[in-house]
Design a protein around this motif. Sequence first.
Motif, PDB file in Angstrom:
ATOM      1  N   GLY A  13      -1.693   6.014 -11.978  1.00  0.00           N
ATOM      2  CA  GLY A  13      -1.427   4.851 -11.135  1.00  0.00           C
ATOM      3  C   GLY A  13      -1.872   3.554 -11.792  1.00  0.00           C
ATOM      4  N   ILE A  14      -3.076   3.585 -12.350  1.00  0.00           N
ATOM      5  CA  ILE A  14      -3.623   2.377 -12.985  1.00  0.00           C
ATOM      6  C   ILE A  14      -2.801   2.028 -14.228  1.00  0.00           C
ATOM      7  CG2 ILE A  14      -5.690   1.395 -14.144  1.00  0.00           C
ATOM      8  CD1 ILE A  14      -6.080   1.723 -11.050  1.00  0.00           C
ATOM      9  N   ILE A  50       0.896  -1.175   0.000  1.00  0.00           N
ATOM     10  CA  ILE A  50       0.000   0.000   0.000  1.00  0.00           C
ATOM     11  C   ILE A  50       0.923   1.210   0.000  1.00  0.00           C
ATOM     12  CG2 ILE A  50      -1.795   1.246   1.259  1.00  0.00           C
ATOM     13  CD1 ILE A  50      -2.529  -1.471   2.542  1.00  0.00           C
ATOM     14  N   ALA A  51       0.887   2.000  -1.085  1.00  0.00           N
ATOM     15  CA  ALA A  51       1.834   3.113  -1.192  1.00  0.00           C
ATOM     16  C   ALA A  51       1.139   4.446  -1.420  1.00  0.00           C
ATOM     17  CB  ALA A  51       2.818   2.826  -2.320  1.00  0.00           C
ATOM     18  N   ASP A  52       1.601   5.438  -0.659  1.00  0.00           N
ATOM     19  CA  ASP A  52       1.116   6.806  -0.849  1.00  0.00           C
ATOM     20  C   ASP A  52       1.757   7.354  -2.130  1.00  0.00           C
ATOM     21  OD1 ASP A  52      -0.028   9.256  -0.344  1.00  0.00           O
ATOM     22  OD2 ASP A  52       1.565   9.923   1.011  1.00  0.00           O
ATOM     23  N   ILE A  53       1.092   8.300  -2.788  1.00  0.00           N
ATOM     24  CA  ILE A  53       1.683   8.881  -3.997  1.00  0.00           C
ATOM     25  C   ILE A  53       2.687   9.976  -3.623  1.00  0.00           C
ATOM     26  CG2 ILE A  53       1.193  10.380  -5.991  1.00  0.00           C
ATOM     27  CD1 ILE A  53      -0.996   8.582  -6.791  1.00  0.00           C
ATOM     28  N   LEU A  68       4.340   6.707  -7.317  1.00  0.00           N
ATOM     29  CA  LEU A  68       4.251   6.348  -8.743  1.00  0.00           C
ATOM     30  C   LEU A  68       5.595   5.824  -9.259  1.00  0.00           C
ATOM     31  CD1 LEU A  68       2.013   9.266 -10.049  1.00  0.00           C
ATOM     32  CD2 LEU A  68       1.318   6.914  -9.665  1.00  0.00           C
ATOM     33  N   LYS A  69       6.689   6.451  -8.799  1.00  0.00           N
ATOM     34  CA  LYS A  69       8.037   6.010  -9.206  1.00  0.00           C
ATOM     35  C   LYS A  69       8.280   4.603  -8.648  1.00  0.00           C
ATOM     36  CE  LYS A  69      12.261   6.415 -10.735  1.00  0.00           C
ATOM     37  NZ  LYS A  69      12.430   6.110 -12.148  1.00  0.00           N
ATOM     38  N   LEU A  70       7.904   4.430  -7.370  1.00  0.00           N
ATOM     39  CA  LEU A  70       8.064   3.126  -6.722  1.00  0.00           C
ATOM     40  C   LEU A  70       7.272   2.066  -7.501  1.00  0.00           C
ATOM     41  CD1 LEU A  70       8.857   1.302  -4.233  1.00  0.00           C
ATOM     42  CD2 LEU A  70       6.717   2.035  -3.204  1.00  0.00           C
ATOM     43  N   ASN A  98      -3.101  -2.033  -8.738  1.00  0.00           N
ATOM     44  CA  ASN A  98      -4.270  -2.920  -8.737  1.00  0.00           C
ATOM     45  C   ASN A  98      -5.510  -2.246  -8.189  1.00  0.00           C
ATOM     46  OD1 ASN A  98      -1.688  -4.547  -8.337  1.00  0.00           O
ATOM     47  ND2 ASN A  98      -3.127  -6.043  -9.132  1.00  0.00           N
ATOM     48  N   ALA A  99      -5.280  -1.254  -7.334  1.00  0.00           N
ATOM     49  CA  ALA A  99      -6.420  -0.512  -6.761  1.00  0.00           C
ATOM     50  C   ALA A  99      -5.960   0.870  -6.345  1.00  0.00           C
ATOM     51  CB  ALA A  99      -6.994  -1.265  -5.573  1.00  0.00           C
ATOM     52  N   TYR A 100      -6.929   1.712  -6.064  1.00  0.00           N
ATOM     53  CA  TYR A 100      -6.650   3.102  -5.780  1.00  0.00           C
ATOM     54  C   TYR A 100      -7.549   3.561  -4.622  1.00  0.00           C
ATOM     55  CZ  TYR A 100      -6.203   8.080  -7.005  1.00  0.00           C
ATOM     56  OH  TYR A 100      -5.964   9.415  -6.998  1.00  0.00           O
ATOM     57  N   LEU A 101      -6.937   4.183  -3.599  1.00  0.00           N
ATOM     58  CA  LEU A 101      -7.745   4.694  -2.474  1.00  0.00           C
ATOM     59  C   LEU A 101      -7.459   6.179  -2.279  1.00  0.00           C
ATOM     60  CD1 LEU A 101      -7.219   1.890   0.192  1.00  0.00           C
ATOM     61  CD2 LEU A 101      -9.343   2.369  -1.002  1.00  0.00           C
TER      62      LEU A 101
END
Lengths: 277, 126
Positions: B96-97, B53-56, B64-66, B102-105
């Motif tokens: 991101g997609i 789970i990664a913050d942008i 996004l780079k990660l 796989n998902a976005y929160l």
Amino acid sequence: MDKNESDITRKAEEFLKVFRKGEEFTQELLKENERLRYRTVQFEDQVKALQRRSEGPEIENLKDTISHLEEEKTALINRYKAVEDENKDFAARYLEVEDENNNLANLYVASYQLHSTLDFTEVLTIVVEIIINLIGTDEFGIMLIDEMTNELSFVASEGIDSIKNKKIKIGDGIIGNVVKTGENYFEEDLEIFHPASDLHPIVCIPLKIKDYIIGVIAIFSLMEQKNKKLTKVDYELLSMLAGHAATAIFSSKLYSQSERKLSTIQGFIDLLSNKNK
Amino acid sequence: MAAYNLLIVEDSPTMRQLISFSLKRLKNVKIVEATNGVDALKKLSEEKFSLIIADINMPLMDGLKLLSIIRSDPIYNNIPVIIVTTEGAEADREKGIKLGANAYLSKPIQTTELLKVVTGLLKIEN
């Protein structure tokens, strides 16, 4: 015998043969008739017997049993409906408890973080993070009262660059009035909200330690995904922030002041001890 | 031993604790925290993860780079990634997609939604 006589004799014999067959057939019909009459009498007796039975106590018992079972069936259907309604209630209650649980978790994390440090800047960063991440706003500011001037000024803010250097006198406008009265301010209908000025917040809560007010948190807009609505947990979080953030900010401020004083005293002590040497 | 190893990449300690606190409600999960993309890559090299789970918006290396590094590496490219951001903007979601999230929160994260997405990606029961 001539030919005519022999023909007559043959015909008479044939007639007699047909007559005998007819007689035999009639006999059979009579027998069948007799058998059918006997069967009819038998059926009539059976019908009479059945009629007698249908009026007997056995049937009454069966009728009672059926009506009792019907009542039981209706009661079971009603019970089933009641249980189904109860289940729906439980499901709704479960969701409520789940929501409450999530809200408590948010409140726990927020208060835990607020009291995790005594560094004034860190405390402000945490308050900013809580407001952004837990409430969902990108335009807000934390204002503290300057005791010398009795004015409010921003000590931390997000997305309000045009007003972050402004100062507000206690009692002036919505923000100043919140400090004066100590009451939370929530704009009633965010759907139709039109700010009267750039210092018109949608939410303004006083930072209070008991009755002592040290400043306010003023929110000017919510993030898009909040759909112009504050939820129940937002109100709870904001109310909690009013107390916990105030304490955390006040303690960290006192701590940094005491640290500064301590280092000044230590400086004097060092200076004096060096002079005495 | 935990069946699922989850990596939370978030620079804000408040958000990290909040996500971690919510995920601890799941059974058989171990939670590892990283403060930015660089820290996350270090943690990824040290152990195997079931989900990230990664913050942008993060310092040093953003989410996004990660994500693009993870998706271009055959060792990590099968790990499901959930992207979290403060902005509800469509552009970030699409970015991101496109990169393979796989998902976005969106923040503020709703615990129920977070658990639903995580359990869905891990194919476990909540």
